[in-house]
Design an enzyme around this catalytic site. Structure first.
Site, PDB file in Angstrom:
ATOM      1  CG  ASP A 157      -1.794  -1.116   1.395  1.00 26.39           C
ATOM      2  OD1 ASP A 157      -2.128  -1.723   0.364  1.00 26.39           O
ATOM      3  OD2 ASP A 157      -2.195  -1.405   2.537  1.00 26.39           O
TER       4      ASP A 157
HETATM    5  N1  URA Z   1      -1.020  -5.886   4.010  1.00 30.70           N
HETATM    6  C1  URA Z   1      -1.528  -4.652   3.989  1.00 30.70           C
HETATM    7  O1  URA Z   1      -2.561  -4.392   4.575  1.00 30.70           O
HETATM    8  N2  URA Z   1      -0.882  -3.715   3.311  1.00 30.70           N
HETATM    9  C2  URA Z   1       0.281  -3.920   2.658  1.00 30.70           C
HETATM   10  O2  URA Z   1       0.842  -3.010   2.061  1.00 30.70           O
HETATM   11  C3  URA Z   1       0.794  -5.228   2.680  1.00 30.70           C
HETATM   12  C4  URA Z   1       0.126  -6.191   3.366  1.00 30.70           C
END
Ligand code: URA
Length: 228
Positions: free
Chosen positions: A99
């Site tokens: 993310d």
């Molecule tokens: N899980 C998440 O919620 N976000 C990420 O970026 C990676 C794994």
């Protein structure tokens, strides 16, 4: 290999972008228009808009992704992207996704075959996350994370979970669903305030500051191939 894979390995475009070039009749193989199902061998001459193209060296980079950078090759909203943090040549793409506000270990490569396999749930690559959360998760919450959490898209597989501090926990999972860690912690009543991936398939960020990257050692690439 298939013509679109060849063009991706030559750094011309993504496979999907390559398909568009092929459909537009801009790609020739030995002087003949290439088709979506054309197979290319090393002796074949491939050209785009009449310009010869060649395969690039297989490259594997480990990036310490900083916060606020998106895991995509091009962002319609023009936010900074992870590919802008690594050399433009040879063109590499991220394996899987973090993310925008998640930091940590991200692999980028032009080895489409390895990337595809590593990202496939069947191979269950191990990913370790350090999460800072709201509140103080108790042992019951930690056990629930270990056992598996019921999410909208089904239950999560068992995870390894360790307390790092009153509001910090480490989770190791083998899946890679969208926003999985954030959703798991939200589900046990402890929304994530900060998320960092400390390891991907055994690769850690030792020696890399946020925004820095390094090439993998050949032995590390072998190790990744073995983890497929
Ligand atoms: N899980 C998440 O919620 N976000 C990420 O970026 C990676 C794994």
């Amino acid at each position: 290999m298939r013509l679109n894979a060849y063009l991706a390995r030559a750094g011309v475009a993504s496979r999907r972008g390559a398909d568009e070039l092929i459909k537009a009749g801009r790609v020739t193989v030995n002087g003949e228009p290439g088709q979506l199902n054309t197979f290319v061998q090393s002796r074949d001459r491939v050209a785009v808009d009449g310009e010869p193209v060649a395969l690039q060296k297989l490259t594997y980079l480990l990036l310490h992704k900083p916060a606020g950078v998106v895991t995509t090759a091009r962002d319609p909203q023009r936010r900074p992207t992870v590919v802008e943090l690594v050399p433009a040549e040879p063109r590499v793409v991220p394996v899987g996704r973090l993310d925008a506000y998640t930091t940590g270990a991200l692999l980028l490569t032009n080895d489409g075959q390895l990337a595809h396999r590593l990202a496939h749930p069947r191979y269950g690559v191990e990913k370790t996350y350090e999460a800072t959360v709201e509140g103080k998760p108790d042992d019951v919450a930690l056990q629930a994370l270990r056992d598996g959490i019921e999410l909208d898209d089904g239950p999560t597989a068992p995870a390894r979970v360790r307390r790092l501090g009153p509001n910090r926990i480490e989770l190791t999972i083998h899946e890679g669903r969208n926003h999985q860690v954030r959703r798991m912690l939200e589900a046990v009543g402890h929304p994530v305030t900060r998320l960092h991936r400390s390891a991907y398939a055994g690769l850690t960020l030792e020696g890399l500051e946020p925004g820095q990257w390094r090439e993998l050692e050949p032995s590390e690439v072998d190790q990744l191939r073995r983890s497929e």
